[in-house]
Motif scaffolding. Structure first.
Motif, mmCIF file in Angstrom:
data_model
loop_
_atom_site.group_PDB
_atom_site.id
_atom_site.type_symbol
_atom_site.label_atom_id
_atom_site.label_comp_id
_atom_site.label_asym_id
_atom_site.label_seq_id
_atom_site.Cartn_x
_atom_site.Cartn_y
_atom_site.Cartn_z
ATOM 1 N N LEU A 2 37.591 17.197 31.840
ATOM 2 C CA LEU A 2 36.907 17.891 30.758
ATOM 3 C C LEU A 2 37.897 18.167 29.627
ATOM 4 N N TYR A 3 37.480 17.863 28.399
ATOM 5 C CA TYR A 3 38.319 18.073 27.224
ATOM 6 C C TYR A 3 37.487 18.745 26.136
ATOM 7 N N ILE A 4 38.150 19.545 25.310
ATOM 8 C CA ILE A 4 37.512 20.156 24.151
ATOM 9 C C ILE A 4 38.152 19.586 22.892
ATOM 10 N N GLY A 5 37.341 19.202 21.928
ATOM 11 C CA GLY A 5 37.822 18.761 20.633
ATOM 12 C C GLY A 5 37.484 19.794 19.582
ATOM 13 N N LEU A 6 38.462 20.106 18.724
ATOM 14 C CA LEU A 6 38.300 21.108 17.670
ATOM 15 C C LEU A 6 38.624 20.470 16.331
ATOM 16 N N MET A 7 37.710 20.605 15.392
ATOM 17 C CA MET A 7 37.890 19.970 14.088
ATOM 18 C C MET A 7 37.482 20.909 12.973
ATOM 19 N N SER A 8 38.373 21.086 12.006
ATOM 20 C CA SER A 8 38.015 21.750 10.746
ATOM 21 C C SER A 8 38.480 20.820 9.637
#
Length: 370
Positions: A2-8
């Motif tokens: 499981l991975y989380i991607g964060l983008m701004s």
């Protein structure tokens, strides 16, 4: 896995977080998504830091802390929504907030700056953080952008047809996915950044919902021609850009020279047409025969006026949001950084030299362990 991607992104509309599961073969399934706007004070500071300001080192360091706190809060919400624990997550892929992007300039290497305190994010979230994805590509002689074409190829590429993927955030970038496996890509130019700037200045709104305000105006041909004369649009790939070029100063100089008395609504219509034309011309000029299908993601996919403008400039081709191919338009970029984090943890390359111009494939990112 499981991975989380964060983008701004350069639109500064806030943070998107995506929770993804990766199978042993590298295939990805998106499990959950959350979005959260930046606090007004942080958004204003990040916008100010896109241009030279006083006491930059101090302000940038504190803004990086603020970005980490915003990311961590959204990770907490995402975990709560999905029922997962921090210990279940292999890593976070966190982009940070770009405030400068000057590849290849000054000393032959240049620099790119994405504000994020990765160590603080690891402390607050309890999850290992992979960040600083762009620097290694620059060090290898590349542009450091765009990084998403490799992900687009993994997700949307087809063996039986050419496909193009157009991301319209603050800046627009295109991925050219050929059926024979070749991949190209580059930044087209402005996406939403100039339209957002203009509607904020004149109507106090963060963005032009569905392009409704632009639809009320008339395109100003002289102003549009002057904008399209910008040398960046005539530069061959690999190329990348940002608010360093397409900003209020760039726009105000052209307005003073070519449309000093223009109605604000007509300027908005012209800015929308600028985005549509620079994206469509990128596809037609470098698309290798122009793929029959253009998939659009990012906030621009929600601008129905812009989507209609793209369709008018690309007759006979299907212009579709990526929702039609299994991943909602507002989740694609965050999912890309989950994918990049997974690539890093597997010590697999994340860039494509054919896109960025780097000397070869590189493992991208740096790790702050949980």
């Amino acid at each position: 896995m499981l991975y989380i991607g964060l983008m701004s992104g350069t639109s500064l509309d806030g943070v998107d977080a995506v929770l993804s599961r990766f199978a042993a073969d590298g295939s990805m399934q998106t499990l959950a998504h959350r979005h959260q706007p930046f606090p007004d004070t942080l958004r204003s500071e990040l916008l100010a830091l896109n241009s030279p300001v006083g006491d930059e080192l101090h302000r940038a360091a504190l803004a990086a802390n603020g970005v980490a706190r915003s990311y961590a809060a959204l990770v907490g919400e995402l975990l709560g929504q999905s029922g997962q624990r921090a210990a279940d997550i292999s890593a976070l892929g966190a982009h940070g907030q770009t405030v400068r992007h000057r590849p290849g300039e000054f000393d032959g290497c240049g620099y790119t700056s994405q504000l994020l305190n990765g160590a603080l994010l690891a402390e607050l979230s309890g999850i290992g953080v992979v960040c600083d994805f762009r620097s290694r590509d620059l060090a290898a002689g590349g542009q450091g952008a765009p990084l998403v074409p490799a992900f687009h190829q993994a997700l949307f590429g087809r063996r039986d047809a050419d496909v193009a993927v157009l991301n319209i955030g603050g800046i627009s970038n295109i991925s050219l996915l050929h059926g024979d496996g070749r991949v190209g890509g580059f930044d087209c130019g402005p996406g939403n950044c100039l339209m957002d700037l203009w509607i904020d200045r004149h109507r106090g709104l963060a963005y032009d919902a569905a392009g409704a305000w632009a639809a009320q105006g008339q395109v100003l041909p002289a102003l549009l021609a002057a904008m399209l004369a910008e040398p960046y649009f005539h530069q061959a790939p690999p190329r990348s850009t940002g608010r360093d070029l397409f900003n209020a100063r760039w726009l105000d100089v052209l307005l003073a020279q070519h449309a000093p008395d223009a109605a604000a609504v007509d300027v908005q219509a012209t800015l929308l047409e600028l985005t549509a034309q620079c994206c469509a011309s990128s596809l037609l000029q470098y698309g290798g025969g122009a793929p029959a299908e253009l998939l659009v993601c990012g906030g621009g996919a929600l601008n129905t006026r812009l989507m209609a403008g793209l369709q008018a400039l690309l007759p006979g081709r299907a212009v579709l949001a990526t929702d039609a191919r299994g991943l909602p338009a507002m989740q694609v970029e965050a999912a890309a950084f989950a994918w990049l984090a997974h690539r890093f943890m597997q010590r697999l390359p994340g860039n494509l030299a054919s896109v960025t111009g780097a000397r070869g494939a590189r493992v991208l990112g740096a790790l702050y362990p949980a």
